[in-house]
Motif scaffolding. Structure first.
Motif: not given
Length: 276
Positions: A257-271
């Motif tokens: 889903t778009p939401d899952r794609l956004a959440e996963t990638t945002q968390a990873g890039l932040t890390a």
């Protein structure tokens, strides 16, 4: 992966042709992303990596001299040149086989101004006998590359095995972010999916990628570019937009889903990119 896959066969022939320079050149783009799955740090995922017909190869400004040249070895291996555009030397794709299959192109760092002293854009440069496109941020992809061994055991028609260099994932993500605004709509969406999938593949190694970014990449970047990378998680994935929706659609058959794609990638890039 099957040895009969014509893409793998062509890619294997390409690796054999450029063997004298495998310690200097770095595979980037889609093929680097595909080869991430062979790294021992990679998680086993239940979907196939994104595939691409083109093999992007980052080359340093100079390659060591050999008896032959990259161009000569490619032509001897059965690759054919396709000249693109009006630049001199023209950008060149090296195709293997008929019918629009695998092809390789070479990318070199654009150093200094985009224009020469006569006001002409610096678009290409000859490196190792091949015409390489000059692009911003290619130098990031040459920093601390990872190594992957390819051979018959993992589906590549290479005997003996060959060790290739691939862009490390922190550099891969950083370069995707820094070129994002220059990409067209569909490429932007595909790049967001590449980012998501790279985060998923290495979700258990994000601390290592963060260390690699801070120690290897940050010292070689302008502070403005570093700030851009630090802000990228929120800027690109803080709000679901049409580009993210398009990226999720490209992950066909995954229930992404778009939401899952956004959440996963945002968390990873932040890390990886935000300073601790």
């Amino acid at each position: 992966m099957s040895e009969q896959d014509p893409q793998l066969e062509a890619f294997s022939k390409f690796i054999t042709a450029i063997e004298p320079w495998l310690g200097e050149v770095v595979l980037v783009g889609g093929w680097a992303h595909r080869l991430y799955r062979l790294d021992p740090r990679a998680r086993k995922l239940d979907y196939l990596p994104l595939t691409t017909l083109d093999g992007d190869v980052a080359v340093p400004p100079k390659l060591k001299k050999e008896e032959s040249t990259v161009r000569k070895r490619l032509l001897e291996a059965g690759f054919e040149e396709e000249f693109i555009g009006e630049d001199r030397p023209p950008a060149t794709h090296y195709h293997y086989g008929k019918g629009g299959g695998f092809y390789a192109e070479f990318l070199a760092p654009l150093e200094g101004s985009e224009y020469d002293r006569h006001g002409k854009r610096k678009a290409t440069k000859e490196v190792g006998g091949v015409s390489s496109q000059l692009l911003r941020y290619i130098e990031i992809l040459l920093i601390s590359p990872w190594k992957v061994e390819l051979g018959e055991g993992n589906g590549y028609a290479l005997s003996p095995k060959r060790t290739v260099q691939i862009a490390n994932p922190a550099s891969f993500l950083a370069q995707k972010i820094l070129i994002h605004e220059q990409r067209d709509y569909r490429d932007k969406a595909k790049d967001l999916l590449y980012m998501h999938d790279t985060i998923e593949v290495f979700s258990e190694s994000l601390e290592e990628l963060q260390k690699l970014f801070q120690e290897g990449v940050v010292p070689k970047l302008h502070p403005r570019r570093v700030a851009e990378l630090e802000a990228a998680a929120e800027a690109l994935f803080g709000k679901v937009d049409d580009t993210i929706r398009e990226a999720a659609l490209m992950g066909a058959g995954r229930k992404l889903t778009p939401d899952r794609l956004a959440e996963t990638t945002q968390a990873g890039l932040t890390a990886i990119f935000e300073r601790k």
